[in-house]
Design an enzyme around this catalytic site. Structure first.
Site, PDB file in Angstrom:
ATOM      1  N   ARG A  74       1.012  -1.194  -0.041  1.00  0.00           N
ATOM      2  CA  ARG A  74      -0.154  -0.024  -0.094  1.00  0.00           C
ATOM      3  C   ARG A  74       0.775   1.187   0.030  1.00  0.00           C
ATOM      4  NH1 ARG A  74      -3.042  -2.957   4.263  1.00  0.00           N
ATOM      5  NH2 ARG A  74      -4.568  -4.123   2.840  1.00  0.00           N
ATOM      6  N   PHE A 112     -10.850  -4.586  -7.023  1.00  0.00           N
ATOM      7  CA  PHE A 112     -10.970  -5.496  -5.670  1.00  0.00           C
ATOM      8  C   PHE A 112     -10.335  -4.819  -4.591  1.00  0.00           C
ATOM      9  CE2 PHE A 112      -9.760  -7.944  -9.753  1.00  0.00           C
ATOM     10  CZ  PHE A 112     -10.698  -8.798  -9.750  1.00  0.00           C
ATOM     11  N   ASP A 130     -15.317  -2.842  -6.268  1.00  0.00           N
ATOM     12  CA  ASP A 130     -15.375  -4.124  -5.564  1.00  0.00           C
ATOM     13  C   ASP A 130     -16.861  -4.703  -5.596  1.00  0.00           C
ATOM     14  OD1 ASP A 130     -13.586  -5.633  -3.141  1.00  0.00           O
ATOM     15  OD2 ASP A 130     -15.832  -6.244  -3.140  1.00  0.00           O
ATOM     16  N   ASP A 144      -5.977  -6.599  -7.293  1.00  0.00           N
ATOM     17  CA  ASP A 144      -5.532  -7.519  -6.282  1.00  0.00           C
ATOM     18  C   ASP A 144      -6.699  -8.521  -6.142  1.00  0.00           C
ATOM     19  OD1 ASP A 144      -4.751  -8.639  -3.955  1.00  0.00           O
ATOM     20  OD2 ASP A 144      -5.214  -6.968  -2.670  1.00  0.00           O
ATOM     21  N   CYS A 152      -2.570 -13.906  -5.014  1.00  0.00           N
ATOM     22  CA  CYS A 152      -2.335 -14.349  -3.975  1.00  0.00           C
ATOM     23  C   CYS A 152      -2.726 -16.206  -3.756  1.00  0.00           C
ATOM     24  CB  CYS A 152      -3.222 -13.715  -2.846  1.00  0.00           C
ATOM     25  SG  CYS A 152      -5.080 -14.190  -3.113  1.00  0.00           S
TER      26      CYS A 152
HETATM   27  N1  SAH Z   1      -6.959  -5.208  -2.185  1.00  0.00           N
HETATM   28  C1  SAH Z   1      -7.599  -5.146  -0.799  1.00  0.00           C
HETATM   29  C2  SAH Z   1      -7.970  -6.816  -0.826  1.00  0.00           C
HETATM   30  C3  SAH Z   1      -8.705  -7.442  -1.781  1.00  0.00           C
HETATM   31  S1  SAH Z   1      -9.418  -8.969  -1.491  1.00  0.00           S
HETATM   32  C4  SAH Z   1      -6.885  -4.560   0.236  1.00  0.00           C
HETATM   33  O1  SAH Z   1      -5.729  -4.102   0.163  1.00  0.00           O
HETATM   34  O2  SAH Z   1      -7.563  -4.584   1.312  1.00  0.00           O
HETATM   35  C5  SAH Z   1     -10.514  -9.207  -2.713  1.00  0.00           C
HETATM   36  C6  SAH Z   1     -11.777  -8.417  -2.896  1.00  0.00           C
HETATM   37  O3  SAH Z   1     -12.186  -8.892  -4.340  1.00  0.00           O
HETATM   38  C7  SAH Z   1     -12.692  -8.652  -2.082  1.00  0.00           C
HETATM   39  O4  SAH Z   1     -13.204  -7.483  -1.248  1.00  0.00           O
HETATM   40  C8  SAH Z   1     -13.941  -9.077  -2.750  1.00  0.00           C
HETATM   41  O5  SAH Z   1     -15.178  -8.707  -2.283  1.00  0.00           O
HETATM   42  C9  SAH Z   1     -13.736  -8.918  -4.209  1.00  0.00           C
HETATM   43  N2  SAH Z   1     -14.216  -9.493  -5.257  1.00  0.00           N
HETATM   44  C10 SAH Z   1     -13.913 -10.664  -5.651  1.00  0.00           C
HETATM   45  N3  SAH Z   1     -14.464 -11.049  -6.820  1.00  0.00           N
HETATM   46  C11 SAH Z   1     -14.956  -9.875  -7.487  1.00  0.00           C
HETATM   47  C12 SAH Z   1     -15.380  -9.628  -8.667  1.00  0.00           C
HETATM   48  N4  SAH Z   1     -15.338 -10.632  -9.715  1.00  0.00           N
HETATM   49  N5  SAH Z   1     -15.489  -8.194  -9.076  1.00  0.00           N
HETATM   50  C13 SAH Z   1     -15.322  -7.514  -8.064  1.00  0.00           C
HETATM   51  N6  SAH Z   1     -14.835  -7.597  -6.711  1.00  0.00           N
HETATM   52  C14 SAH Z   1     -14.630  -8.878  -6.412  1.00  0.00           C
END
Ligand code: SAH
Length: 398
Positions: free
Chosen positions: A214, A230, A252, A302, A342
């Protein structure tokens, strides 16, 4: 106390244990001498009787035992767990992560030599996950040691991860010790304030593994537009806005995550026209943005874990390639993509190849200008390469 049962390893199958890898798969089990309920400590010996270690028996799991220790005279008792926890906390102190109100992973399972045990700290709140039969059996002992060592206000449990099923364990969540949990827990990260939903959030509420990344993204986003795909609760967004980003779009699928992203921005005085929270499916939205000819200076990808098992790798590869290709198409000239995976099963070399293919398909020349990984409070024990799961590439498109 009755004698512990002895697990005899099948002939010639002790090599990984001699290299201190902590897992014994079902195929490596020769026989069990004596009785052992799930989670009980067993002595592990080679076919010829040589001592190999002590571990927790897990009859329901393909990982039939996980080793606590490879030292012959080390008993697996309360002092053992106190020593392990003390050492884990000492590392986080050395990393400078134990400041008041800060958050970090205190115990990272196998890589802190406590298989199946995850412990995260959010200021005065400590959240535990017991994810294997042995961890489950040691739960009270570990919680006692944790209480004694850190005196947290609250110890909360989030043992609701899917992997518990593979160990024949049912989910368990709730208060374990201390004061009841506030609805949201406030933490500090890089001087910013964040609200963490420990009760309902993903994992134990916050993606601690992305802490360092970050800061990297924030440092490269001054005066730039950022598409934060995401986004979850906006960790990357707050850093970028504070770092002078001209505009941030969080995307998201989860309404609750975005609502918290908005609150997190507000908590830092950063809510306003520079931030847009967009609820959408990233795969779809990236296509719409491309068709509209939109461009961004910076993009973060992510996504959640696309591959949980080997059979899912091919599908995962297609998913990564799809979003990365679209991201390259959306990057402004000189734009930078921060792309993560991940999925532990996806090797870094394969991930890099997928990103390279994605750039080709998106007709963008690009260079890798940095490589990213999980923060240091998610260590990787050298005998346990499975512990390395998060990888990221910083790619600059021409
Ligand atoms: N970058 C974030 C963590 C991401 S976790 C951080 O730094 O805190 C992954 C996220 O992707 C979750 O919040 C989940 O709700 C979202 N997600 C999963 N599949 C998705 C999709 N197809 N479109 C949009 N969001 C999605």
């Amino acid at each position: 106390m009755s004698n512990p049962a002895t697990l005899i390893i099948a002939r010639g199958r002790e090599k990984s244990l001699l290299r201190m890898h902590p897992w014994i798969f079902s195929g490596a089990v020769g026989r069990l001498d004596g009785e052992a309920p799930a989670g009980a400590t067993v002595v592990v010996r080679a076919f010829d009787g040589r001592f190999l270690g002590r571990g927790a028996w897990s009859p329901a799991s393909q990982i039939r035992a996980r080793l606590w220790s490879f030292v012959e005279d080390e008993e697996i008792d309360a002092p053992f767990f106190r020593r392990r926890l003390t050492a884990a906390v000492a590392l986080r102190r050395d990393l400078g992560l134990m400041g008041e109100g800060e958050a970090c992973r205190l115990v990272n399972g196998e890589s802190d030599y406590l298989p199946g045990v995850i412990i995260d700290r959010y200021g005065a709140v400590v959240v535990c996950q017991f994810l294997a039969a042995g961890a489950e059996a040691a739960r009270e002992t570990i919680v006692d040691a944790l209480e004694e060592l850190l005196r947290p206000a609250t110890i909360w449990e989030r043992s609701d991860a899917e992997v518990r099923k593979k160990e024949g364990l049912r989910p368990r969540t709730g208060l374990v010790r201390g004061r009841d949990l506030p609805e949201l827990v406030e933490i500090r990260e890089h001087g910013h304030r964040f609200l963490v939903d420990v009760r309902q959030g993903h994992k134990t509420g916050w993606y601690l593994d992305q802490r360092d990344n970050r800061r990297v993204v924030a440092a490269m986003t001054n005066g730039k537009s950022l598409l934060n795909c995401f986004s979850y609760t906006g960790g990357f967004a707050v850093g970028a806005l504070a770092g002078g980003a001209e505009k941030v779009v969080n995307v998201d699928a989860s309404e609750a995550a975005l609502a918290l992203a908005e609150r997190n921005a507000a908590l830092n005085g950063l809510a306003g026209p520079r931030l847009l929270n967009h609820r959408a499916d990233v795969f779809q939205l990236l296509r719409e943005f491309r068709d509209q000819g939109r461009k961004f200076d910076r993009i973060v990808l992510d996504p959640p874990k696309f591959a949980e098992a080997k059979q899912q790798l091919a599908g995962a590869a297609r998913g990564y390639k799809d979003i990365n290709r679209l991201a390259f198409e959306l990057l402004a000239p000189g734009g930078i993509l921060f792309t993560f995976s991940c999925s532990g099963l996806m090797e870094p070399a394969l991930f890099q190849k997928i990103v390279a293919d994605a750039a080709l398909d998106g007709r963008r020349a690009a260079r890798i200008i940095g490589q990213l990984g999980q923060a240091a409070d998610h260590p990787v024990a050298l005998p346990f390469p499975e512990g390395a799961y998060l990888k990221g590439l910083i790619c600059r498109a021409e």
